[in-house]
Design a protein around this motif. Structure first.
Motif, PDB file in Angstrom:
ATOM      1  N   PRO A   1       3.713 -10.964  -6.316  1.00  0.00           N
ATOM      2  CA  PRO A   1       2.409 -11.201  -6.069  1.00  0.00           C
ATOM      3  C   PRO A   1       1.452 -10.696  -6.792  1.00  0.00           C
ATOM      4  O   PRO A   1       2.289  -9.098  -6.579  1.00  0.00           O
ATOM      5  CB  PRO A   1       2.057 -12.509  -5.115  1.00  0.00           C
ATOM      6  N   GLU A   2       0.756 -10.431  -6.938  1.00  0.00           N
ATOM      7  CA  GLU A   2      -0.578  -9.236  -7.062  1.00  0.00           C
ATOM      8  C   GLU A   2      -0.544  -8.603  -5.225  1.00  0.00           C
ATOM      9  O   GLU A   2      -0.372  -9.338  -4.208  1.00  0.00           O
ATOM     10  CB  GLU A   2      -2.223  -9.840  -7.301  1.00  0.00           C
ATOM     11  N   GLY A   3      -0.604  -7.524  -6.177  1.00  0.00           N
ATOM     12  CA  GLY A   3      -0.617  -6.461  -4.905  1.00  0.00           C
ATOM     13  C   GLY A   3       0.110  -5.975  -3.987  1.00  0.00           C
ATOM     14  O   GLY A   3       0.499  -5.239  -3.321  1.00  0.00           O
ATOM     15  N   VAL A   4       1.930  -5.842  -5.084  1.00  0.00           N
ATOM     16  CA  VAL A   4       3.070  -5.884  -4.358  1.00  0.00           C
ATOM     17  C   VAL A   4       3.720  -5.050  -5.943  1.00  0.00           C
ATOM     18  O   VAL A   4       3.228  -6.220  -6.640  1.00  0.00           O
ATOM     19  CB  VAL A   4       3.407  -5.898  -3.612  1.00  0.00           C
ATOM     20  N   ARG A   5       4.664  -4.242  -5.927  1.00  0.00           N
ATOM     21  CA  ARG A   5       5.049  -3.434  -6.400  1.00  0.00           C
ATOM     22  C   ARG A   5       6.788  -4.174  -6.374  1.00  0.00           C
ATOM     23  O   ARG A   5       7.386  -4.143  -5.069  1.00  0.00           O
ATOM     24  CB  ARG A   5       5.513  -2.122  -6.951  1.00  0.00           C
TER      25      ARG A   5
ATOM     26  N   ALA B   1      -1.386  -7.004   0.779  1.00  0.00           N
ATOM     27  CA  ALA B   1      -0.613  -7.613   1.122  1.00  0.00           C
ATOM     28  C   ALA B   1       0.347  -7.029   1.850  1.00  0.00           C
ATOM     29  O   ALA B   1       0.937  -5.820   1.454  1.00  0.00           O
ATOM     30  CB  ALA B   1       0.442  -7.861  -0.475  1.00  0.00           C
TER      31      ALA B   1
ATOM     32  N   ALA C   1       0.765  -1.013   0.346  1.00  0.00           N
ATOM     33  CA  ALA C   1      -0.259   0.180   0.040  1.00  0.00           C
ATOM     34  C   ALA C   1       0.955   1.082   0.006  1.00  0.00           C
ATOM     35  O   ALA C   1       1.847   1.527   0.148  1.00  0.00           O
ATOM     36  CB  ALA C   1      -0.828   0.337   1.001  1.00  0.00           C
TER      37      ALA C   1
END
Lengths: 463, 463
Positions: free
Chosen positions: B356-360, B227, B213
């Protein structure tokens, strides 16, 4: 109560100034360096309680930081409301992410708070929400509108697990006797969607330490041949959840309350926009336990989060070190009917059991608390609901929160009374984060709503 | 050379005092705050080179920290030895694990060093080992024993990847022309087991950043639903090695040289006690890639180590934060014929692909270097071997080290000469660790051995 709006309007500036004064004191309970500021904050609150109309206020010593107690008892035949709050705050780090210093409060307008918000550590959690009750008390005593007895218990160790409140309550049962406990340390769904928190998650907070060799090593000479505590700790933490984000600690889910399809359907009716949620957090996707919605993941399901992790060289540039130690702070949020002591024990045993050869593992339990769920068919809940209706013009939505107030279940157990969680903060207020703030509108709305609770609760109790 | 022992004995105190002076300057190249100390160190070395008999010494600017160059050219028909060393040191943290301050050198006896060891950051790596060459030069020039030309190239960025040495060498090829490059920046097997390093591992050092986030969140309100970069980073790092401690990055092992059974058997003959190794490190077991011995894991096999990892709340006490970011510094030691640029690229692609999805995820390559292996049938190696025989009375063992001197393969490529790695440090000297030290005996033995290399190398070249 007809003059409450006028009273607040007339005293608005002072209400804000007084809160700002309180927010300037860095009452960080987690760090011993702030002990003097903790005591200064306690003194300030005692003074404000007396000014607000308490007949008696005192600073009660405990084995840790003191509890501020205040009371005004008008008639022993009338009910007694006990207000709980806390004057300690979370540490403000990381400091560099604050737009203004955490202990130099500023009021700024934001998109969500067009009437301004107070930015400071503790603005919402919990100095701002606690101080609403002091100002509501002031209104009631100055306007002959206090319908019942009131007691205040404002502690200084909520952010470190309320370690000594247990002791304080057990030693002051008579003094603290009450009919209902009123707390504002939670949030509401949105400014136009009032809600009452009917559930809180429990908590188990632990710190783990993985030790490899007896000293930091050169990663060239020893890399590949000696266990690296950071690699090992990563593997151990990774193994605590599976590919569906279920927690793998044996026995962890044994006592988890399973909600009926009906209850889950009802939850799903709460206003919630996944798109808005993602947008506000700037994430491309949510992440969590398979087969549960975001609202469910954040309220009725237990979690395991690493709250901090460190080891090796974390400065500028590069250092080719194979560290001797790696550390993590891990917290688990618990739901009914998980027992935090039991979960802490399960964690410890499991974590120690998965340590590979070549490292030593130590698990230090930090603190914890039981989950809590409150029914909505009580007089107290109905009175709170009517209070919101009076000031928001809407019936509040009962909502289970993902947060924890570990002491809540203790209150019920020791003081035998129901707890009402009337929160006025918003999810976006960044509590525990940099740039914590509390809307001026929310602060004043809280001060306006609280006296109605006293009124309806007293009236409904008499019936 | 007959008087070398006497000369060292007579000047021992001064040799130590001069090194202590040098060690007092905190020449930490990784931290910009120490820029002045870096330049002060370079000046000090220039002065010492002139005192030791260099006809000419200068501080050569580079885009980074300067290189100290010195030379004494006696006859263009004689061979030229180029001495390489570095005056920068590793950061000293964690400071609290040092028994004496890292830049206040003290000489203390230890079990392994009954004649005392100098405790200070850089004592062994590389100020102490570099300064042996300056004092050997002094002996040779003052005693009419310098048999050939000599050049010194002492850089200030070895601990941060020798970023600008490439530039310096390419721009000074003629000046640096030589027949053999002599380096003391490695170790020996034991005080009674001299060895010459014949291989170095390569290196790829990267820093990774995982962002969830856009701000730190309250782990109660968001935990389980968003995440957590620390949980995610742990999982990502954990997945980089499998249950046999093989690295899982696709293509990682493609170019790894496989040693023959014969070569591995020969390695296994080197004196090594696993029990002693475990005891010295205080570990119950070693840890590493399946089917390889400890010596092999630490020399002929590539590795992946987390050198630093951090995120969330790492202060005293507890903070229930779901951090916005998590970081790690990761280094891979490489073996022939892995290409560090290719490996860095494989790492980056793979690491980004497993997010995973939800992080960069961001991967920042730091620095690196090629692995190096040198043959032992050269005149240079034979001369070094004879030098050890002269002072230790034993033939040194050729040994592949797990460490890296990223610049070594560049030397060979750009300067077309062989490198001889004559190290006098011990594995237990705690280089890169708290309480780094260098045995007084080792320091003096190095000064004694080096002139023999010059003698034999010049003699054997003439033949």
């Amino acid at each position: 109560m007809e003059n409450i709006k006028e009273y607040i309007e007339a005293n608005k500036k002072r209400f804000l100034d007084e809160l700002v004064e309180l927010l300037k004191i860095p009452s960080i309970s987690a760090d011993k360096a702030y002990k003097k500021d903790m005591l200064k904050t306690a003194e300030a609150i005692k003074k404000r309680l007396l000014e607000a109309g308490c007949e008696n206020a005192e600073i009660c010593e405990t084995p840790g930081f003191p509890v501020v107690y205040g009371e005004k008892l008008i008639d022993k035949n009338l009910p007694t409301v006990l207000v709980y709050g806390h004057y300690d705050v979370q540490p403000p780090d990381p400091l560099d992410l604050w737009n203004s210093p955490p202990f130099e409060p500023v009021i700024k307008e934001t998109k969500i708070h067009p009437k301004g918000a107070i930015f400071a550590r503790g603005a919402c959690d919990d100095k701002g929400q606690m101080y609403m009750h002091v100002k509501a008390m002031e209104f009631m005593t100055k306007n002959d509108a206090l319908p019942c007895n009131v007691k205040f218990m404002i502690e200084g160790e909520e952010e470190v697990g309320s370690e000594n409140l247990d002791w304080f309550i057990k030693n002051n049962k008579e003094k603290l006797q009450n009919d209902v406990i009123l707390i504002s340390d939670t949030g509401m769904i949105a400014k136009d969607v009032p809600s009452i928190t009917t559930g809180l998650r429990g908590l188990s907070y632990v710190e783990v330490e993985v030790t490899g060799a007896n000293r930091d090593l050169h990663s060239g000479l020893y890399g590949g041949a000696v266990a690296n505590p950071l690699n090992v700790l990563s593997k151990m933490i990774a193994s605590l959840t599976d590919e569906n984000n279920h927690i793998t600690i044996p026995g962890f889910y044994d006592k988890v309350e399973n909600l009926s399809a009906e209850e889950r359907n009802k939850m799903a009716e709460a206003p919630f926009s996944l798109e808005e949620y993602r947008e506000k957090l700037d994430i491309d996707a949510v992440y969590g336990e398979k087969d549960y919605s975001t609202l469910e993941r954040a309220s009725i399901r237990p979690t395991l989060d690493v709250n901090g992790m460190w080891g090796g060289y974390i400065g500028e540039g590069a250092k080719t070190v194979l560290p001797s130690k790696a550390f993590a702070k891990i917290s688990m949020r618990l739901v009914p009917d998980q027992d935090w002591l039991e979960i802490t024990d399960l964690f410890k045993k499991h974590f120690e059991s998965i340590a590979p050869e070549g490292v030593r593992v130590e698990v230090k339990p930090h603190h914890g608390g039981y989950p809590y769920v409150t029914p909505i068919d009580t007089i107290a809940y109905q009175a709170a609901s009517k209070a919101y209706e009076a000031t928001f013009g809407k019936t509040p939505i009962p909502q289970r929160s993902g947060g924890s107030i570990p002491i809540v279940s203790l209150f019920e157990k020791e003081l035998k009374s129901k707890i009402i969680l009337m929160g006025f903060g918003l999810d976006t207020d960044a509590i525990h984060s940099p740039n914590e703030h509390f809307g001026v509108w929310n602060y004043l709305k809280g001060i306006e709503t609280i006296p109605y609770f006293y009124k309806y609760y007293t009236e409904m109790t008499k019936k």
